[in-house]
Design an enzyme around this catalytic site. Structure first.
Site, PDB file in Angstrom:
ATOM      1  N   CYS A   1       1.194  -1.482   0.070  1.00 30.06           N
ATOM      2  CA  CYS A   1       0.280  -0.553  -0.221  1.00 30.06           C
ATOM      3  C   CYS A   1       0.693   1.141  -0.341  1.00 30.06           C
ATOM      4  CB  CYS A   1      -0.920   0.056   0.875  1.00 30.06           C
ATOM      5  SG  CYS A   1      -0.149  -0.132   3.100  1.00 30.06           S
TER       6      CYS A   1
ATOM      7  N   GLU B   1      -2.022   0.973  -4.495  1.00 25.42           N
ATOM      8  CA  GLU B   1      -1.644   0.247  -4.424  1.00 25.42           C
ATOM      9  C   GLU B   1      -0.777  -0.487  -5.718  1.00 25.42           C
ATOM     10  OE1 GLU B   1      -3.602  -2.950  -0.515  1.00 25.42           O
ATOM     11  OE2 GLU B   1      -3.639  -0.532  -1.143  1.00 25.42           O
TER      12      GLU B   1
END
EC number: 2.1.1.-
Length: 359
Positions: free
Chosen positions: A317, A351
């Site tokens: 992330c 992401e």
């Protein structure tokens, strides 16, 4: 906020360029790009309540100004279910002193499968009048209700929602508890799961998974290997993962409540752990490791641990810490697959995923 497709495409390309530039020193292949719906993509939302004009309104605050509320009537980035529930809940608290008295925060959690839960947070104890009103509210809106007050919690219905995601041609059912981490963008999460499923491929041996959460990746990846040893530190997530494994009849996963750092010590035989009692780590034949670490990435020792595996499947992330971890591993592993997942449209966050294989 306007949801202009051309502006979204430009922002998406900026993220792809940023990821490409960060991974360029490692000769990464061109990333696969998985986009998001432009609106109604966010499955959870949290609002403070703000009194103005004699009534309470949903409110949010800018990161640059924590004092001036932004009053919210609708929230287009949130799921259609949340947008349906928002005015219904507001009408309910306006009509009921038992629901509105000292109510200061509201949290919604929904799923692509249509389930929904509302958490109501109060600056007062919850009494029988609240329970009566909340039970009616849960029935009227077809949701579960959680009441929170000074460390106490009252549950009407369930303290979780159920999500159903299709991965590799199979539908998996996920119990997502109140207060635990879940991927906010369900559509992109499903794309991410399928990418990881395809990237890992069928393996004749075992998989180590670090930071498994509620089993989001564990369930589909377990169908690709002989056995999985999965670790997670959060008790809530561990309990949800165990429930999800049972619900989906996935029987080849052993889950232990250890941090990544503790597991590193266990595998290196630095010290024994009571939580590993009855688990013989030497019986596992690992060739692959799956990691989905927090924003800080893997610490240096955990990064070194992953080096001993032929295949490192990494979901990140934070592309900066991903690049830093890859730099530590680049002398022994190369990037063979790369992807960008737009979990957070209209923000700079992204992401990403890579498959690293031994040189």
């Amino acid at each position: 906020m306007t949801f202009d497709a051309a502006r979204y495409t430009a922002q998406l390309q900026d993220k792809v360029t940023r990821l490409r530039d960060l991974l360029a020193p490692f000769d990464a292949p061109e990333p696969q790009v998985f986009d998001s719906p432009l609106q109604n993509f966010r499955l959870r939302a949290e609002f403070r309540l703000w009194r103005e004009g004699g009534e309470r309104h949903y409110a949010m605050f800018s990161q640059d100004d924590k004092r001036t509320p932004i009053l919210i009537e609708e929230f287009p980035i949130a799921s259609q279910r949340i947008n349906q529930l928002m005015p219904q809940l507001k009408a309910a608290w306006q009509a009921s002193a038992a629901l509105s008295h000292k109510l200061f925060q509201v949290e919604f959690l929904t799923t692509l499968a249509g389930d929904a839960m509302i958490t109501l947070c109060y600056h007062r104890p919850l009494d029988e009048h609240w329970h009566t009103a909340a039970n009616k509210l849960a029935t009227d809106l077809n949701v579960s209700i959680i009441g929170r007050s000074k460390g106490k919690r009252d549950v009407i219905g369930h303290d979780y929602v159920v999500e159903k995601l299709e991965v590799g041609g199979r539908t998996f059912s996920y119990r997502q508890p109140e207060g635990a981490f879940t991927q906010p963008n369900g559509t992109v999460n499903q794309k991410m799961l399928n990418w990881a499923y395809d990237a890992l491929g069928d393996r004749p041996d075992d998989l180590l998974e670090l930071y498994c959460g509620n089993g989001n990746f564990t369930l589909p990846l377990a169908t690709r290997v002989r056995k999985v040893l999965a670790t997670e530190i959060s008790k809530t997530s561990v309990n949800a993962a165990l429930s999800n494994l049972d619900e989906n009849a996935v029987g080849n996963v052993t889950l232990v409540r250890l941090s990544a750092e503790e597991l590193t010590e266990a595998l290196n035989e630095v010290r024994p752990f009571r939580r590993l009692h009855g688990i013989d780590l030497k019986r596992y034949e690992f060739s692959s490791v799956f990691v989905d670490p927090p924003r800080a990435g893997m610490d240096p020792d955990t990064c070194e641990l992953t080096r001993r595996f032929d295949n490192i499947l990494y979901i990140s992330c934070n592309p900066e810490t991903l690049a830093a971890n890859i730099a530590q591993l680049h002398d022994t592993h190369r990037i063979t697959k790369c992807a960008m997942f737009d979990q957070f449209p209209w923000t700079h966050h992204m992401e990403s995923g890579v498959l690293l294989t031994r040189r």
